[in-house]
Design a protein around this motif. Structure first.
Motif, PDB file in Angstrom:
ATOM      1  N   GLY A  42       0.784  -1.231   0.000  1.00 35.71           N
ATOM      2  CA  GLY A  42       0.000   0.000   0.000  1.00 35.71           C
ATOM      3  C   GLY A  42       0.810   1.272   0.000  1.00 35.71           C
ATOM      4  N   LYS A  43       2.108   1.160  -0.297  1.00 32.89           N
ATOM      5  CA  LYS A  43       2.990   2.324  -0.272  1.00 32.89           C
ATOM      6  C   LYS A  43       3.825   2.391  -1.541  1.00 32.89           C
ATOM      7  CE  LYS A  43       6.375   3.806   2.752  1.00 32.89           C
ATOM      8  NZ  LYS A  43       7.264   3.606   3.847  1.00 32.89           N
ATOM      9  N   ALA A  44       4.023   3.596  -2.054  1.00 30.44           N
ATOM     10  CA  ALA A  44       4.877   3.806  -3.223  1.00 30.44           C
ATOM     11  C   ALA A  44       6.073   4.654  -2.806  1.00 30.44           C
ATOM     12  CB  ALA A  44       4.098   4.503  -4.324  1.00 30.44           C
ATOM     13  N   GLU A  45       7.223   4.327  -3.377  1.00 26.85           N
ATOM     14  CA  GLU A  45       8.448   5.052  -3.040  1.00 26.85           C
ATOM     15  C   GLU A  45       9.275   5.233  -4.309  1.00 26.85           C
ATOM     16  OE1 GLU A  45      11.980   4.570   0.279  1.00 26.85           O
ATOM     17  OE2 GLU A  45      10.977   2.776  -0.439  1.00 26.85           O
ATOM     18  N   LEU A  46       9.781   6.437  -4.521  1.00 25.81           N
ATOM     19  CA  LEU A  46      10.621   6.737  -5.676  1.00 25.81           C
ATOM     20  C   LEU A  46      12.041   6.965  -5.203  1.00 25.81           C
ATOM     21  CD1 LEU A  46      10.585   7.362  -8.775  1.00 25.81           C
ATOM     22  CD2 LEU A  46      10.436   9.770  -8.127  1.00 25.81           C
ATOM     23  N   LYS A  47      12.991   6.329  -5.883  1.00 27.59           N
ATOM     24  CA  LYS A  47      14.411   6.479  -5.541  1.00 27.59           C
ATOM     25  C   LYS A  47      15.203   6.806  -6.797  1.00 27.59           C
ATOM     26  CE  LYS A  47      14.359   3.604  -1.522  1.00 27.59           C
ATOM     27  NZ  LYS A  47      15.191   2.851  -0.637  1.00 27.59           N
ATOM     28  N   ASP A  48      16.269   7.547  -6.626  1.00 31.07           N
ATOM     29  CA  ASP A  48      17.192   7.821  -7.727  1.00 31.07           C
ATOM     30  C   ASP A  48      17.977   6.552  -8.041  1.00 31.07           C
ATOM     31  OD1 ASP A  48      16.405  10.466  -7.818  1.00 31.07           O
ATOM     32  OD2 ASP A  48      18.095  11.205  -6.645  1.00 31.07           O
ATOM     33  N   GLY A  49      18.235   6.334  -9.320  1.00 25.61           N
ATOM     34  CA  GLY A  49      19.012   5.170  -9.751  1.00 25.61           C
ATOM     35  C   GLY A  49      18.156   3.919  -9.816  1.00 25.61           C
ATOM     36  N   PHE A  50      18.783   2.840 -10.274  1.00 20.32           N
ATOM     37  CA  PHE A  50      18.098   1.555 -10.357  1.00 20.32           C
ATOM     38  C   PHE A  50      18.365   0.769  -9.080  1.00 20.32           C
ATOM     39  CE2 PHE A  50      18.470   1.426 -15.269  1.00 20.32           C
ATOM     40  CZ  PHE A  50      17.319   2.174 -15.389  1.00 20.32           C
ATOM     41  N   GLU A  51      17.299   0.229  -8.492  1.00 20.26           N
ATOM     42  CA  GLU A  51      17.413  -0.629  -7.314  1.00 20.26           C
ATOM     43  C   GLU A  51      16.582  -1.874  -7.537  1.00 20.26           C
ATOM     44  OE1 GLU A  51      16.367   1.045  -3.575  1.00 20.26           O
ATOM     45  OE2 GLU A  51      17.872   2.623  -3.695  1.00 20.26           O
ATOM     46  N   GLY A  52      17.128  -3.016  -7.250  1.00 14.59           N
ATOM     47  CA  GLY A  52      16.391  -4.263  -7.344  1.00 14.59           C
ATOM     48  C   GLY A  52      16.087  -4.674  -8.770  1.00 14.59           C
TER      49      GLY A  52
END
Length: 102
Positions: A42-52
């Motif tokens: 139920g949560k969205a998160e944006l990060k810089d770069g590629f993860e996972g």
């Protein structure tokens, strides 16, 4: 508006909506800038770069992505013209509405 601003706004909207059943990782590749959007529990998160490991990678130049996101360019036409590349079109169809791209 930049692609990052669009993705940040989309992430904020997703956190206010019903995404409890969504569990995915999406990568956005704009050439010199890359981002990862994780959606889970139920949560969205944006990060810089590629993860996972991404279920889908969306690749476009930033200006074309912004045109698609704002409705100035048809996503299907962009794909046919090679301006938008999707690594997993089936998965993207599930998430395009969630991301505001349809």
């Amino acid at each position: 508006m930049t692609a990052k601003e669009y993705l940040q706004n989309t992430t904020a909207k997703l956190n206010e909506s019903g995404i409890e059943d969504v569990n995915t990782t999406l990568h956005f590749d704009f050439g010199s800038e890359t981002y990862t959007m994780h959606v889970a529990a139920g949560k969205a998160e944006l990060k810089d770069g590629f993860e996972g490991n991404a279920e889908c990678v969306i690749k476009a130049n930033e200006a074309d992505f912004v045109k698609i996101a704002t409705g100035d360019m048809n996503p299907m036409m962009a794909m046919m013209m090679g301006k938008l590349k999707i690594s997993n079109p089936g998965a993207m169809m599930k998430y395009a509405k969630m991301l505001g791209l349809m």
